[in-house]
Write an enzyme that holds these catalytic residues in place. Structure first.
Site, PDB file in Angstrom:
ATOM      1  N   LYS A   1     -30.339  -6.570  12.174  1.00  0.00           N
ATOM      2  CA  LYS A   1     -29.454  -7.098  11.135  1.00  0.00           C
ATOM      3  C   LYS A   1     -29.654  -8.613  11.069  1.00  0.00           C
ATOM      4  O   LYS A   1     -29.836  -9.268  12.112  1.00  0.00           O
ATOM      5  CB  LYS A   1     -28.011  -6.755  11.532  1.00  0.00           C
ATOM      6  CG  LYS A   1     -26.943  -7.006  10.489  1.00  0.00           C
ATOM      7  CD  LYS A   1     -25.571  -6.560  11.037  1.00  0.00           C
ATOM      8  CE  LYS A   1     -24.447  -6.730  10.042  1.00  0.00           C
ATOM      9  NZ  LYS A   1     -23.146  -6.267  10.591  1.00  0.00           N
TER      10      LYS A   1
ATOM     11  N   SER B   1     -20.731  -3.582   7.233  1.00  0.00           N
ATOM     12  CA  SER B   1     -21.655  -4.570   6.751  1.00  0.00           C
ATOM     13  C   SER B   1     -23.121  -4.352   7.167  1.00  0.00           C
ATOM     14  O   SER B   1     -24.013  -4.977   6.600  1.00  0.00           O
ATOM     15  CB  SER B   1     -21.218  -5.942   7.268  1.00  0.00           C
ATOM     16  OG  SER B   1     -21.279  -5.982   8.673  1.00  0.00           O
TER      17      SER B   1
ATOM     18  N   SER C   1     -18.434  -1.961  11.160  1.00  0.00           N
ATOM     19  CA  SER C   1     -19.661  -2.333  10.439  1.00  0.00           C
ATOM     20  C   SER C   1     -20.944  -1.653  10.901  1.00  0.00           C
ATOM     21  O   SER C   1     -21.971  -1.779  10.245  1.00  0.00           O
ATOM     22  CB  SER C   1     -19.868  -3.849  10.495  1.00  0.00           C
ATOM     23  OG  SER C   1     -19.086  -4.471   9.505  1.00  0.00           O
TER      24      SER C   1
END
Lengths: 492, 482, 96
Positions: A79, A154, A178
C-alpha cells in the site's frame, strides 16, 4: 496450464523451488496481468519495474542455492502509505506527490530480507481515510468483480491487485477496517494483527493508536505466511510488542472441534444486508456442525464504537498530518509568509475527506471540548475493551460479517461522509480494542459480489484466529475468481 | 502612594548532554554544519516514529531528585500542538498531566538572606531546530526569508518550572545561578546560557504589597546571561509599576529583552489563540518509574553545591571562598584533596580562590596546565604553619609552583624565601639592633609601644626580610621589659 | 451539547486556508458528524479510566547510542526550497 498470476503463494513457492518456473517468470506473469487489468482497475500508483526485476533475479540466484525462505521470489504489492526507499510514496495525497523517501519502513525491510519481490505501490484512500479508495488524489480503484463498484478501502488497491492477480499477496494498513473491509469486498483474505505485532515504523500514520499493517492474500495460509514475515519487535517502534509471538500458522489444519465461538449480537441484525447475514449464519451453522460450540455474545459498548472512533482517529490524525507543511518535503504553495505558505499548501495538498478529519480532530481536541469528546471517547474505548475482555472469558473467538454490505457502486456514498463511515461498523471495534481480526471470503451475493466473514480474537490470539479462519475457508470452499482475472489473460 | 511587590516565576529549559537525541540516534553535539545530524525521525519524515532515550530519562530524574521533587511513578508523554517551521512535526513531544517530577524546591541565598523557591514541576521534552532570519538589512524585522537547521531538533530538553515564589531580580538571578550549579554538579548538562543549553523564560507581574491576588504577568524571553536576566526583570518591574501608576494596564504578552537597549519590547500577544490541544502521544508508551528505579536515582545523587558549600564552610572556609570553590569544580577537587591530606582548609581556600585564580586568569591557562598539585598545597601549608615562610613569601612560592618551578621547598630555596626561625640567630640580630637604639628601649619602658614596630622593621631589614616577624616581635618585647 | 463550531478558528489552528464556501460546507458537515459522535456522551463513564495504550506495556526505551544520520543531500533532496545546506522558508510573521 494455469497462468502463474493465478497461483497462490504456497503454489508459487513450490513451483519456484521445484524449478518449474523462475521468479523472473512469475514476476513477468504478474506484470502482464497488471498490464491487462490496470486500465480497468487502477490498483497501482507505482510499478517499480527495475526494482522488482533486480529482486526477482536475486531471488532466482538464491533459489538456485536451495534457499528455503517461503516468500523468496514471491511478487507482492505494498500500500502506498508504506515507505519505500527511493520509490515514490504518496499515501495517495497531492501533498506528497513525487516524494521519494530516503529510507525503508520496517515492513519493507523485512519483506526485502525475506526475498519477496515488491512489484509496486498500491492505491488507497488519501492517508488511508476512507472505505472505498475513492478518496485518492490519483483517481479511484475499481473492484475487479464489477468495475462499477468500489473495492472497499482504504487498502482497495492492495485488495484489488491480489483479487485480480497483479500481485500474489499484498500488505495494507487497517485503522478501522481498512484491510478487512476491502478484502471482504474483493473476495480476498485480509488480516489485521494485534496492535503492536507489526512495526509501524515507515507506515505513514493516520491514527497511531489504531493503525496496524497486515496482509491481504487469496488464501488463509498465504495470509499467515505473509504476516509471519513481518511480525516481531522493532526497536524503531516504541509501541511494537516485545514479548513472545503467537504461533500464527501452527494450527491451520487443526479444525474447530471444541472451540467456543461467539456470534456478536449487535453485528448480526439491524444494519446488515440480509444476504450477507444469511451467508454469515450459514457458515456459523457449519462451524457448529464441525464441532465448535457456538453461542451468542453481546458487546453493548460496540454501539458506541463508531462514534468513539470518529473522535479518536481524527484527533490523532490532526496531529499526525501536521508535519505536511511545505517546509521539508512534498508540495509547497507559495505565500508571502511562512504561515500563509503552510495554510495554502495544506489547503491545496489535502483532499476533502482528509481536510474534514483534520478539522474534526482539531475541534475535538481544542480547549473546552477535549473532555467531552476525546476524553470521553477514550473512556468509551475502555468500556469496549472491557466488553471484549469479558466476552473472551467465555469464548475463544467472536464472529460477524466483515462488511454490512457487499461492494457498492462508485459514487454511491461519496456525497455524505457519515454514510461512508457506516461501512466500517463491523470492523472498528477491534481496532479500538487493539485485538486481531481477519476476513475470509465465504461466497457471492445474487449480484455476484463477494461476501466476507470476520473472525475476531483476543490480543495475541492470532493462532486461534487463523485456525478458525482456515476452517471457514475449507467450509466455504470459495473458489470463484473475478471476471477480470480470467477474461483475456493467457498463460505463458 | 502604593508600595509594589514583584512576583516572579521562572521556566528554565536545560538541554541534556546525552550522546544522542531524545527520540532518535542523531548526534547531540553536532557542530555548526547545518542539517548534518538529522534523520527521518527528527526531520519528521512521513512514517518515522520516536523512541525515547533512556539516558535522558535518567538525566531528568536526577534533576528532579536534586530539586527534592516527587518522582512520579506513572508518567506520560503528550503532544503539544502548534505550527512553527522550526518544529518538524508541528507538535512538540512534551509532558502535560503526569510529568516525571512534581513538587520540589530549591534554596537560594541573596547576601546571606535565604529563600526557598518552590519547583512546580520538571518535565521532559524535545528541542526545536534553529531558524536564522535573513533580510537585506540582516535584521529580524523586515527579514524576507528564514533558513532552517534541524541539528538541534530533538535534543533532549528538560523544563524546570518554578513557583512564583521569587520577589526580586536579585533572587531571580540567585535562583538561576543555583539551578545552573545543580545541573552542572549532576553532570547532565553544561548549562551554558550564552550557547542556549540553558534558557530562561521569566514570568513577571507586580501587585500592591499585601495583596494576595496575582497581577497580569508578562513573559520575558531572550535573556542570555544571569546578569541580563536580573536587568530584564528589574526593567520589567519598573515598567509595569509605571504603567499601573499611570492608570494603564498590563497585557498578557511575551516581551523580548534587548540587551543593547537595556529594555524589553513587546512581542507576541498571548491572546486566546494559544490552544495547544495537548493529548497523550499514542506513539509512546507510558513511563513507569518503579520504586527501585527511584531509589537508584536518589542513591546516585552526588553531593550538591549547597551541601558542598556547607561542608567547606564547616571545614573553616569562609562562605564566599566556599562558594567560589564549589563553582569552579577543578579548584574544589584540589581543595578536597589537599584538605584530606592534612592542609589547613582556610588558608588553602584563600590561596585557591585568590592567588591561583588570579594566576590562571593572568596566564590564561587551566589548572591542569600548571604545576599545582594537592601535594604541593599540603607542603606549602606545612611550611607556612611551621613559620618557614611568611604569608607574602608563601604567595610568591605558590606562583613559582604554578609556573612549574618545582615543589614549594624547591621554589622557596631557589627564590631564597625561607624564613629564619632559628631562635639563636634571631636573638643575635635582635640584640645587635637593640644595642644601636637605647633611646627606643627607654621609650618602650616608659609605656610607649610605638618603637616596637620600628625595631622589628630594623631586624627584618638586617635579615633581608627572612626573619619570622612574630618571633622577632616577641623577642623585642621580652628584651625591653624592665 | 449542540455543535457550535467556530470553523474559522479551527481551520486557523489546523493551518488550512479555507474559502468562504469551504468554510460553510465543512462547518455544516462537521456539525453533522459531531452530532453523531456526541453519542459517546450518552454512555455513563464515571470512574472509567481512559484507554492509554492498546497493550499493557510500559517503558520502551532506546540506549543512548549514536546511529548514522542521513546524508545532507538525501535529507534536503525532497525539500521545496533550500539554500547552503539549510531549508528555506518565506519570512515568519509570528516569531516567538
Amino acid at each position: 496450464m494455469t497462468d502463474l498470476a493465478d497461483l497462490t503463494i504456497a503454489q508459487a513457492g513450490s513451483g519456484l523451488r521445484s524449478g518449474e518456473f523462475t521468479a523472473v517468470d512469475l514476476l513477468a506473469a504478474v506484470e502482464r496481468r497488471a498490464a491487462v487489468t490496470e486500465a480497468h482497475l487502477h490498483a497501482y500508483l507505482t510499478l517499480d519495474r527495475s526494482g522488482a526485476r533486480t529482486a526477482a533475479e536475486a531471488a532466482d540466484a538464491a533459489l538456485a542455492t536451495g534457499d528455503p525462505r517461503p516468500l523468496l521470489g514471491i511478487p507482492i504489492a505494498l500500500k502506498d502509505n508504506m515507505v519505500t526507499r527511493g520509490v515514490e510514496t504518496t499515501a495517495s495525497s497531492q501533498i506528497l506527490a513525487g516524494w521519494k523517501p530516503p529510507y525503508d519502513g520496517t515492513a519493507a525491510i523485512r519483506l526485502k530480507e525475506a526475498g519477496a519481490v515488491i512489484v509496486g505501490k498500491t492505491n488507497l484512500d488519501e492517508f488511508a481515510m476512507g472505505s472505498s479508495t475513492e478518496n485518492s488524489a490519483y483517481g479511484p480503484t475499481r473492484n475487479p468483480w464489477n468495475t462499477n463498484t468500489v473495492p472497499g478501502g482504504s487498502s482497495g488497491g492492495s485488495a484489488a491487485a491480489v483479487a485480480v492477480g497483479s500481485a500474489l499477496g499484498a500488505f495494507g494498513s487497517d485503522t478501522g477496517g481498512s484491510i478487512r473491509q476491502p478484502a471482504s469486498l474483493t473476495g480476498t483474505v485480509g488480516a489485521k494483527p494485534t496492535y503492536g505485532l507489526v512495526s509501524r515504523y515507515g507506515l505513514i500514520a493516520f491514527a497511531s493508536s489504531l493503525d496496524q499493517i497486515g496482509p491481504i492474500a487469496r488464501t488463509v495460509p498465504d495470509a499467515a505466511a505473509l504476516l509471519e514475515a513481518v511480525v516481531g519487535w522493532d526497536p524503531m517502534d516504541a509501541t511494537s510488542y516485545n514479548g513472545d509471538l503467537p504461533a500464527i500458522a501452527k494450527s491451520l489444519d487443526t479444525g474447530v472441534a471444541g472451540l467456543r465461538i461467539g456470534v456478536v449480537t449487535e453485528l448480526s441484525g439491524e444494519g446488515i444486508d440480509p444476504e450477507v447475514l444469511e451467508a454469515t449464519m450459514r457458515i456459523v451453522d457449519q462451524l457448529s456442525n464441525a464441532g465448535a460450540d457456538v453461542v451468542e455474545i453481546s458487546l453493548p459498548a460496540i454501539e458506541y464504537a463508531l462514534s468513539a472512533y470518529y473522535l479518536i482517529a481524527p484527533a490523532e490524525c490532526s496531529a499526525n498530518l501536521a508535519r505536511f507543511d511545505g517546509v521539508r518535503y512534498g508540495l509547497r504553495v507559495d505565500g508571502a509568509t511562512t504561515e500563509e505558505m503552510m495554510a495554502k499548501t495544506r489547503a491545496e495538498g489535502f483532499g476533502p475527506e482528509v481536510t474534514r478529519r483534520i478539522l474534526l480532530g482539531t475541534y475535538a481536541l481544542s480547549a473546552g471540548y477535549y473532555d467531552a469528546f476525546y476524553g470521553q471517547a477514550q473512556r468509551v474505548r475502555t468500556l469496549l475493551r472491557n466488553d471484549f475482555a469479558s466476552a473472551y472469558g467465555r469464548v475463544d473467538v467472536l464472529v460477524s460479517p466483515t462488511s454490512p454490505t457487499t461492494a457498492f457502486e462508485v459514487g454511491a456514498k461519496t456525497a455524505d461522509p457519515l454514510t461512508m463511515y457506516f461501512a466500517d461498523i463491523c470492523t472498528i471495534a477491534t481496532n479500538l480494542a487493539g485485538d486481531p481480526a481477519i476476513s475470509v471470503p465465504i461466497g457471492l451475493d445474487d449480484a455476484g459480489l463477494p461476501i466476507g466473514f470476520q473472525i475476531m480474537a483476543p490480543a495475541l490470539g492470532e493462532e486461534v484466529m487463523f485456525r478458525v479462519a482456515a476452517e471457514v475457508e475449507r467450509l466455504a470452499a470459495f473458489t470463484e475468481r473475478p471476471r477480470l482475472a480470467t477474461s483475456k489473460v493467457v498463460a505463458p | 502612594m502604593t508600595e509594589w511587590e514583584a512576583v516572579i516565576g521562572i521556566e528554565t529549559h536545560v538541554e541534556l548532554q546525552t550522546k544522542s537525541k531524545m527520540f532518535c540516534g542523531c548526534l547531540v553535539d553536532s557542530g555548526d554544519e547545518p542539517n548534518t545530524a538529522v534523520c527521518p525521525v527528527c526531520l519528521a519524515l512521513p512514517g518515522a516514529l520516536p523512541v525515547p532515550n533512556k539516558e535522558a530519562i535518567e538525566g531528568i530524574l536526577s534533576i528532579g531528585d536534586a530539586l527534592e521533587c516527587t518522582l512520579i511513578e506513572d508518567s506520560l508523554f503528550y503532544r503539544k500542538n502548534y505550527f512553527y517551521p522550526d518544529l518538524p512535526k508541528n507538535y512538540q513531544i512534551s509532558q502535560y498531566t503526569f510529568p516525571l517530577c512534581l513538587d520540589g524546591r530549591l534554596a537560594v541565598d541573596v547576601d546571606g538572606e535565604p529563600t526557598m523557591v518552590g519547583i512546580t514541576r520538571v518535565h521532559m521534552e524535545e528541542d526545536t531546530g534553529k531558524s536564522t532570519h535573513i533580510g537585506e538589512s540582516g535584521r529580524i524585522h523586515g527579514a524576507d526569508h528564514t533558513l532552517l537547521d534541524f541539528n538541534r531538533a530533538g535534543v533532549p530538553l528538560v523544563e524546570v518550572v518554578s513557583e512564583p515564589d521569587i520577589r526580586s531580580p536579585e533572587q531571580a538571578r540567585a535562583y538561576g545561578a543555583e539551578l545552573q550549579r545543580v545541573v552542572r554538579a549532576l553532570g547532565v548538562s553544561d548549562a551554558r546560557l550564552e550557547e542556549g543549553s540553558m534558557r530562561f523564560d521569566v514570568n513577571v507581574s507586580v501587585r500592591p504589597v499585601g495583596s494576595d491576588v496575582l497581577g497580569t504577568r508578562t513573559e520575558v524571553k531572550n535573556v542570555n546571561s544571569l546578569r541580563s536576566m536580573q536587568r530584564a526583570i528589574a526593567y520589567e518591574i519598573t515598567r509595569q509599576i509605571e504603567v499601573l501608576e499611570n492608570g494603564g494596564s498590563i497585557h498578557l504578552e511575551t516581551r523580548h529583552w534587548d540587551e543593547s537597549k537595556g529594555a524589553t519590547r513587546s512581542g507576541r500577544t498571548k491572546e486566546g489563540s494559544e490552544d495547544y490541544r495537548y493529548f497523550q502521544d499514542p506513539d509512546l508508551l507510558p513511563l513507569h518509574i518503579d520504586e527501585a528505579w527511584r531509589k537508584r536515582v536518589h542513591e546516585r545523587r552526588p553531593e550538591l553545591p549547597a551541601a558542598k558549600r556547607a561542608r567547606y564552610a564547616a571545614l573553616g572556609a569562609d562562605p564566599r571562598t566556599a562558594e567560589l570553590l564549589v563553582d569552579a569544580g577543578d579548584l574544589a577537587a584540589l581543595f578536597e584533596a589537599a584538605v584530606s591530606a592534612g592542609a589547613e582548609p582556610r588558608t588553602v581556600g584563600i590561596w585557591l580562590t585568590g592567588e591561583v585564580v588570579a594566576y590562571l586568569r593572568r596566564e590564561n591557562v587551566t589548572l591542569d596546565e600548571t604545576g599545582l598539585s594537592a601535594d604541593s598545597l599540603v607542603e606549602l601549608a606545612q611550611m607556612t604553619g611551621a613559620g618557614d615562610l611568611s604569608a607574602t613569601a608563601a604567595k610568591e612560592v605558590l606562583n613559582g609552583v604554578l609556573a612549574g618551578e618545582g615543589t614549594p621547598s624547591q621554589v622557596a630555596e631557589s627564590r631564597d624565601l625561607l624564613q629564619i626561625s632559628d631562635a639563636s640567630t634571631i636573638e643575635t640580630e635582635v640584640m645587635a639592633v637593640l644595642d644601636q637604639h637605647p633611646d627606643a628601649i627607654e621609650k618602650i619602658r616608659d609605656g610607649d609601644a610605638k618603637p616596637i614596630g620600628f625595631l622589628v622593621g630594623q631586624v627584618m631589614r638586617a635579615t633581608g626580610g627572612k626573619a619570622d616577624p612574630r618571633m622577632v616581635q616577641d623577642l623585642i618585647r621580652r628584651k625591653t621589659q624592665a | 451539547m449542540p455543535a457550535d463550531i467556530d470553523i474559522e478558528r479551527v481551520a486557523h489552528l489546523a493551518r488550512i486556508a479555507l474559502t468562504d464556501d469551504e468554510r460553510a460546507l465543512y462547518g455544516e458537515q462537521l456539525a453533522h458528524i459531531i452530532e453523531h459522535a456526541e453519542r459517546v456522551q450518552a454512555l455513563p463513564t464515571e470512574g472509567v479510566e481512559p484507554t492509554s495504550h492498546p497493550l499493557p506495556m510500559v517503558n520502551a526505551f532506546r540506549p543512548d547510542v549514536v546511529t548514522e544520520s542521513l546524508r545532507r543531500e538525501d535529507a534536503l533532496a525532497g525539500a521545496p526550497d533550500t539554500q547552503n545546506g539549510y531549508y528555506r522558508v518565506p519570512k515568519i510573521l509570528d516569531e516567538s
